[in-house]
Design a protein around this motif. Structure first.
Motif, PDB file in Angstrom:
ATOM      1  N   ARG A   1       0.813  -1.230   0.084  1.00 31.55           N
ATOM      2  CA  ARG A   1      -0.022   0.207   0.091  1.00 31.55           C
ATOM      3  C   ARG A   1       0.845   1.348  -0.181  1.00 31.55           C
ATOM      4  O   ARG A   1       1.943   1.518   0.896  1.00 31.55           O
ATOM      5  CB  ARG A   1      -0.839  -0.111   1.124  1.00 31.55           C
ATOM      6  N   ASP A   2       0.648   2.195  -1.013  1.00 33.48           N
ATOM      7  CA  ASP A   2       1.134   3.681  -0.768  1.00 33.48           C
ATOM      8  C   ASP A   2       0.857   4.075   0.347  1.00 33.48           C
ATOM      9  O   ASP A   2      -0.411   4.393   0.807  1.00 33.48           O
ATOM     10  CB  ASP A   2       0.465   4.110  -2.109  1.00 33.48           C
ATOM     11  N   ILE A   3       2.018   4.564   1.271  1.00 35.72           N
ATOM     12  CA  ILE A   3       1.776   5.094   2.454  1.00 35.72           C
ATOM     13  C   ILE A   3       2.181   6.710   2.296  1.00 35.72           C
ATOM     14  O   ILE A   3       2.184   7.312   3.526  1.00 35.72           O
ATOM     15  CB  ILE A   3       2.113   4.578   3.569  1.00 35.72           C
ATOM     16  N   GLY A   4       2.406   7.046   1.385  1.00 34.48           N
ATOM     17  CA  GLY A   4       2.878   8.561   1.199  1.00 34.48           C
ATOM     18  C   GLY A   4       4.387   8.798   1.082  1.00 34.48           C
ATOM     19  O   GLY A   4       5.305   7.863   0.851  1.00 34.48           O
ATOM     20  N   GLU A   5       4.631  10.092   1.155  1.00 33.28           N
ATOM     21  CA  GLU A   5       5.990  10.611   1.213  1.00 33.28           C
ATOM     22  C   GLU A   5       6.620  10.946   2.505  1.00 33.28           C
ATOM     23  O   GLU A   5       5.951  11.278   3.397  1.00 33.28           O
ATOM     24  CB  GLU A   5       5.952  12.158   0.132  1.00 33.28           C
ATOM     25  N   PHE A   6       7.830  10.768   2.468  1.00 29.61           N
ATOM     26  CA  PHE A   6       8.650  11.024   3.861  1.00 29.61           C
ATOM     27  C   PHE A   6       9.738  11.988   3.394  1.00 29.61           C
ATOM     28  O   PHE A   6      10.472  11.799   2.280  1.00 29.61           O
ATOM     29  CB  PHE A   6       9.360   9.786   4.341  1.00 29.61           C
ATOM     30  N   ILE A   7      10.261  13.122   4.178  1.00 32.75           N
ATOM     31  CA  ILE A   7      11.195  13.887   4.037  1.00 32.75           C
ATOM     32  C   ILE A   7      12.368  13.353   4.602  1.00 32.75           C
ATOM     33  O   ILE A   7      12.372  13.002   5.815  1.00 32.75           O
ATOM     34  CB  ILE A   7      10.735  15.253   4.729  1.00 32.75           C
ATOM     35  N   ILE A   8      13.476  13.520   3.951  1.00 30.97           N
ATOM     36  CA  ILE A   8      14.952  13.356   4.622  1.00 30.97           C
ATOM     37  C   ILE A   8      15.305  14.633   5.077  1.00 30.97           C
ATOM     38  O   ILE A   8      15.606  15.752   3.946  1.00 30.97           O
ATOM     39  CB  ILE A   8      15.794  12.580   3.592  1.00 30.97           C
ATOM     40  N   ASP A   9      15.399  14.817   6.266  1.00 34.11           N
ATOM     41  CA  ASP A   9      15.747  16.418   6.762  1.00 34.11           C
ATOM     42  C   ASP A   9      17.311  16.177   7.158  1.00 34.11           C
ATOM     43  O   ASP A   9      17.249  15.479   8.365  1.00 34.11           O
ATOM     44  CB  ASP A   9      15.044  16.797   7.497  1.00 34.11           C
ATOM     45  N   HIS A  10      18.180  16.880   6.833  1.00 34.28           N
ATOM     46  CA  HIS A  10      19.519  16.966   7.393  1.00 34.28           C
ATOM     47  C   HIS A  10      20.104  15.377   7.514  1.00 34.28           C
ATOM     48  O   HIS A  10      20.643  14.886   8.540  1.00 34.28           O
ATOM     49  CB  HIS A  10      19.729  17.799   8.657  1.00 34.28           C
ATOM     50  N   GLY A  11      19.839  14.613   6.364  1.00 31.69           N
ATOM     51  CA  GLY A  11      20.262  13.024   6.582  1.00 31.69           C
ATOM     52  C   GLY A  11      19.372  12.377   7.424  1.00 31.69           C
ATOM     53  O   GLY A  11      19.796  11.128   7.642  1.00 31.69           O
ATOM     54  N   LYS A  12      18.098  12.613   8.005  1.00 30.35           N
ATOM     55  CA  LYS A  12      17.463  11.763   8.688  1.00 30.35           C
ATOM     56  C   LYS A  12      16.031  11.599   8.222  1.00 30.35           C
ATOM     57  O   LYS A  12      15.369  12.500   7.776  1.00 30.35           O
ATOM     58  CB  LYS A  12      17.214  12.624  10.199  1.00 30.35           C
ATOM     59  N   LEU A  13      15.503  10.506   8.245  1.00 29.12           N
ATOM     60  CA  LEU A  13      14.163  10.167   8.154  1.00 29.12           C
ATOM     61  C   LEU A  13      13.415   9.439   9.307  1.00 29.12           C
ATOM     62  O   LEU A  13      14.093   8.457   9.662  1.00 29.12           O
ATOM     63  CB  LEU A  13      14.025   9.283   6.855  1.00 29.12           C
ATOM     64  N   LEU A  14      12.440   9.971   9.767  1.00 30.75           N
ATOM     65  CA  LEU A  14      11.769   9.542  10.972  1.00 30.75           C
ATOM     66  C   LEU A  14      10.506   8.773  10.484  1.00 30.75           C
ATOM     67  O   LEU A  14       9.815   9.156   9.734  1.00 30.75           O
ATOM     68  CB  LEU A  14      11.308  10.625  11.894  1.00 30.75           C
ATOM     69  N   TYR A  15      10.466   7.405  11.065  1.00 26.68           N
ATOM     70  CA  TYR A  15       9.398   6.557  10.797  1.00 26.68           C
ATOM     71  C   TYR A  15       9.009   5.708  11.942  1.00 26.68           C
ATOM     72  O   TYR A  15      10.125   5.241  12.481  1.00 26.68           O
ATOM     73  CB  TYR A  15       9.671   5.771   9.351  1.00 26.68           C
ATOM     74  N   THR A  16       7.562   4.998  11.794  1.00 29.37           N
ATOM     75  CA  THR A  16       7.313   4.188  12.837  1.00 29.37           C
ATOM     76  C   THR A  16       6.828   3.042  12.236  1.00 29.37           C
ATOM     77  O   THR A  16       6.049   3.062  11.311  1.00 29.37           O
ATOM     78  CB  THR A  16       6.014   4.835  13.818  1.00 29.37           C
ATOM     79  N   ALA A  17       7.504   1.948  12.329  1.00 35.07           N
ATOM     80  CA  ALA A  17       7.126   0.667  11.558  1.00 35.07           C
ATOM     81  C   ALA A  17       6.236  -0.097  12.372  1.00 35.07           C
ATOM     82  O   ALA A  17       6.293  -0.508  13.625  1.00 35.07           O
ATOM     83  CB  ALA A  17       8.376  -0.275  11.559  1.00 35.07           C
ATOM     84  N   PRO A  18       5.003  -0.210  11.853  1.00 31.57           N
ATOM     85  CA  PRO A  18       3.874  -1.189  12.457  1.00 31.57           C
ATOM     86  C   PRO A  18       4.609  -2.723  12.810  1.00 31.57           C
ATOM     87  O   PRO A  18       5.440  -2.963  12.206  1.00 31.57           O
ATOM     88  CB  PRO A  18       2.959  -1.183  11.453  1.00 31.57           C
ATOM     89  N   PRO A  19       3.831  -3.476  13.663  1.00 31.89           N
ATOM     90  CA  PRO A  19       4.068  -4.622  13.790  1.00 31.89           C
ATOM     91  C   PRO A  19       4.061  -5.653  12.634  1.00 31.89           C
ATOM     92  O   PRO A  19       3.339  -5.387  11.754  1.00 31.89           O
ATOM     93  CB  PRO A  19       3.165  -5.304  15.000  1.00 31.89           C
ATOM     94  N   ASN A  20       5.054  -6.407  12.490  1.00 30.18           N
ATOM     95  CA  ASN A  20       4.927  -7.297  11.453  1.00 30.18           C
ATOM     96  C   ASN A  20       5.126  -6.840  10.196  1.00 30.18           C
ATOM     97  O   ASN A  20       3.994  -7.254   9.148  1.00 30.18           O
ATOM     98  CB  ASN A  20       3.883  -8.502  11.598  1.00 30.18           C
ATOM     99  N   SER A  21       5.548  -5.987   9.851  1.00 29.14           N
ATOM    100  CA  SER A  21       5.457  -5.134   8.463  1.00 29.14           C
ATOM    101  C   SER A  21       6.839  -4.875   7.960  1.00 29.14           C
ATOM    102  O   SER A  21       7.880  -5.066   8.429  1.00 29.14           O
ATOM    103  CB  SER A  21       4.776  -3.681   8.774  1.00 29.14           C
ATOM    104  N   VAL A  22       6.810  -4.493   6.473  1.00 28.14           N
ATOM    105  CA  VAL A  22       7.673  -4.596   5.737  1.00 28.14           C
ATOM    106  C   VAL A  22       7.607  -3.128   4.630  1.00 28.14           C
ATOM    107  O   VAL A  22       6.336  -3.140   4.182  1.00 28.14           O
ATOM    108  CB  VAL A  22       8.113  -5.706   4.724  1.00 28.14           C
ATOM    109  N   THR A  23       8.386  -2.100   4.899  1.00 33.75           N
ATOM    110  CA  THR A  23       8.190  -0.917   4.133  1.00 33.75           C
ATOM    111  C   THR A  23       9.400  -0.525   3.268  1.00 33.75           C
ATOM    112  O   THR A  23      10.591  -0.681   3.668  1.00 33.75           O
ATOM    113  CB  THR A  23       7.913   0.318   5.177  1.00 33.75           C
ATOM    114  N   THR A  24       8.889  -0.064   2.050  1.00 38.04           N
ATOM    115  CA  THR A  24      10.138   0.066   0.973  1.00 38.04           C
ATOM    116  C   THR A  24      10.113   1.562   0.780  1.00 38.04           C
ATOM    117  O   THR A  24       8.775   2.214   0.495  1.00 38.04           O
ATOM    118  CB  THR A  24       9.948  -0.636  -0.394  1.00 38.04           C
TER     119      THR A  24
END
Length: 126
Positions: free
Chosen positions: A98-121
């Motif tokens: 599922r497309d979950i949107g866009e994420f910004i890389i800010d000063h070399g950092k990307l913050l994300y919360t991975a749900p249980p039992n998930s794979v995100t590309t």
């Protein structure tokens, strides 16, 4: 589990395992290089691919193998020209690549919360 179940009559059925496989097989394309990764959490393995001069964008895959807990992820991204990443997620239940949107890389950092039992590309888009 299996990705695709083929019956004797030639019919087939796509299984949930296909979408987990798709996460990595879409990220790494011919000509790309496997990039160095490190995770301090054994339940959060990471795989990364560098475009390496191909028309493909840099990509990385974050897996949360914990079956019950979400995991906050503070990713450090080095060597990529991308400042934004488009993400797709599979959890084996209601999210199948599922497309979950866009994420910004800010000063070399990307913050994300991975749900249980998930794979995100994540794929570079800018």
């Amino acid at each position: 589990g299996c990705a695709i179940r083929v019956s004797e009559d030639g019919s087939y059925e796509i299984q949930p395992g296909y979408y987990f496989y798709k996460q990595v097989s879409r990220a790494g394309q011919p000509g790309m290089k496997v990039a160095w990764t490190m995770s301090m959490d054994s339940e959060l393995p990471v795989i990364a691919f560098s475009s390496d001069g191909t028309k493909n964008t840099d990509a990385f895959v974050v897996t949360n193998t914990n079956l019950t807990r979400e995991k906050p992820v503070d990713l450090t991204v080095r060597g990529s020209r991308s400042t934004k990443m488009k993400a797709f997620r599979t959890n084996g239940k209601d999210e199948m690549y599922r497309d979950i949107g866009e994420f910004i890389i800010d000063h070399g950092k990307l913050l994300y919360t991975a749900p249980p039992n998930s794979v995100t590309t994540f794929f570079g888009i800018e």
